[in-house]
Design an enzyme around this catalytic site. Structure first.
Site, short mmCIF file in Angstrom:
data_model
loop_
_atom_site.label_atom_id
_atom_site.label_comp_id
_atom_site.label_asym_id
_atom_site.label_seq_id
_atom_site.Cartn_x
_atom_site.Cartn_y
_atom_site.Cartn_z
N ASP A 179 46.50 17.73 -8.04
CA ASP A 179 45.58 16.24 -7.39
C ASP A 179 45.99 15.18 -7.69
O ASP A 179 44.88 14.87 -8.06
CB ASP A 179 44.13 17.02 -6.55
N LYS A 193 46.08 20.84 0.84
CA LYS A 193 45.04 21.38 1.70
C LYS A 193 43.48 20.77 1.27
O LYS A 193 43.65 19.62 1.27
CB LYS A 193 44.71 22.28 0.00
N CYS A 224 39.17 21.71 -9.04
CA CYS A 224 40.83 22.34 -8.00
C CYS A 224 41.61 22.71 -9.26
O CYS A 224 42.05 24.03 -8.47
CB CYS A 224 41.53 20.99 -7.54
C1 VGL Z 1 37.92 17.86 -6.34
C2 VGL Z 1 35.57 17.94 -5.36
C3 VGL Z 1 37.08 17.52 -4.30
C4 VGL Z 1 39.90 18.03 -6.96
C5 VGL Z 1 38.67 17.44 -4.66
O1 VGL Z 1 40.46 17.79 -7.12
O2 VGL Z 1 39.33 19.01 -8.28
N1 VGL Z 1 37.26 18.13 -6.65
N2 VGL Z 1 37.67 17.44 -3.17
#
Ligand code: VGL
Ligand code: ZN
Length: 201
Positions: free
Chosen positions: A8, A106, A151
């Site tokens: 991410d 995702k 994540c």
């Molecule tokens: C994430 C919160 C919501 C992350 C993704 O990538 O850690 N955190 N969506």
């Protein structure tokens, strides 16, 4: 056969982004340097529809970072982030994309969040990443990216559950809440996860 998973590294998690992770842009340089040391590099991408259940904006009277009960499980509500097709959802332009062989998305199902890159939060559906890695011959996974306490953490837990050996590239991770991440790190260490620096790879 060593595999790097870049978790991410998207604009919305960078300083100034919709769900900024403090120092989030600091992961880019160590990740780019690390890529050359791996046989396989894959990335993950948080990829939500605008009506996603994790967005506070989709719950009347709720604010970002409120926690609600969702089908009997705690769900943190977030600012709108990583909306499909938006600039904020793009991988950071500074990332060496040429080395990334596949991107696993995702969080596309509006009904459920997916912190882990392997399964949704209720473990109902696989993303296919574990099977992909097995078919590629990956056994040892190295992880870096954002956010350490969400994540990255949940991806590691699922990877351990699938029998992969996991190493975290410490300087290539930043957390939303450092104190929470410190505790999670201890838990992961106790489960056999190794922590190394990118310079040691
Ligand atoms: C994430 C919160 C919501 C992350 C993704 O990538 O850690 N955190 N969506
Ligand atoms: Zn998300």
């Amino acid at each position: 056969m060593r595999t790097l998973i870049v978790v991410d590294v998207q604009n919305d998690f960078m300083p100034g982004g919709a769900l900024a992770v403090p120092g989030g842009d600091g992961v880019i340089e160590p990740l780019n340097r690390a890529m050359g040391r791996f046989d396989l590099v894959v990335a993950t991408q948080d990829w939500h529809p605008p009506d996603h259940v994790s967005f506070a904006s989709n719950h009347k009277g709720k604010e970002p970072f409120d926690i609600i009960d969702l089908h009997g499980k705690e769900q943190t509500l977030w600012p709108d982030h990583c909306v499909q097709g938006s600039q904020g959802a793009e991988l950071h332009a500074g990332l060496e994309e040429a080395r990334i062989e596949a991107v696993f998305r995702k969080g596309m199902d509006r009904e459920i969040d997916s912190y882990s890159a392997l399964y949704d939060n209720a473990h109902l559906k696989t993303t296919g990443l574990a099977g992909y890695l097995r078919e590629k011959g990956s056994r040892e996974l190295y992880l870096g990216g954002l956010a350490g306490d969400f994540c990255v953490y949940f991806t590691i837990k699922d990877a351990l559950g699938e029998g992969f050996a996991v190493t975290v590239i410490e300087d290539a991770v930043r957390a939303i809440d450092d104190e929470a991440y410190g505790k999670l790190k201890q838990e992961l260490q106790d489960k056999g996860v190794r922590f190394v620096l990118s310079g040691e790879l």
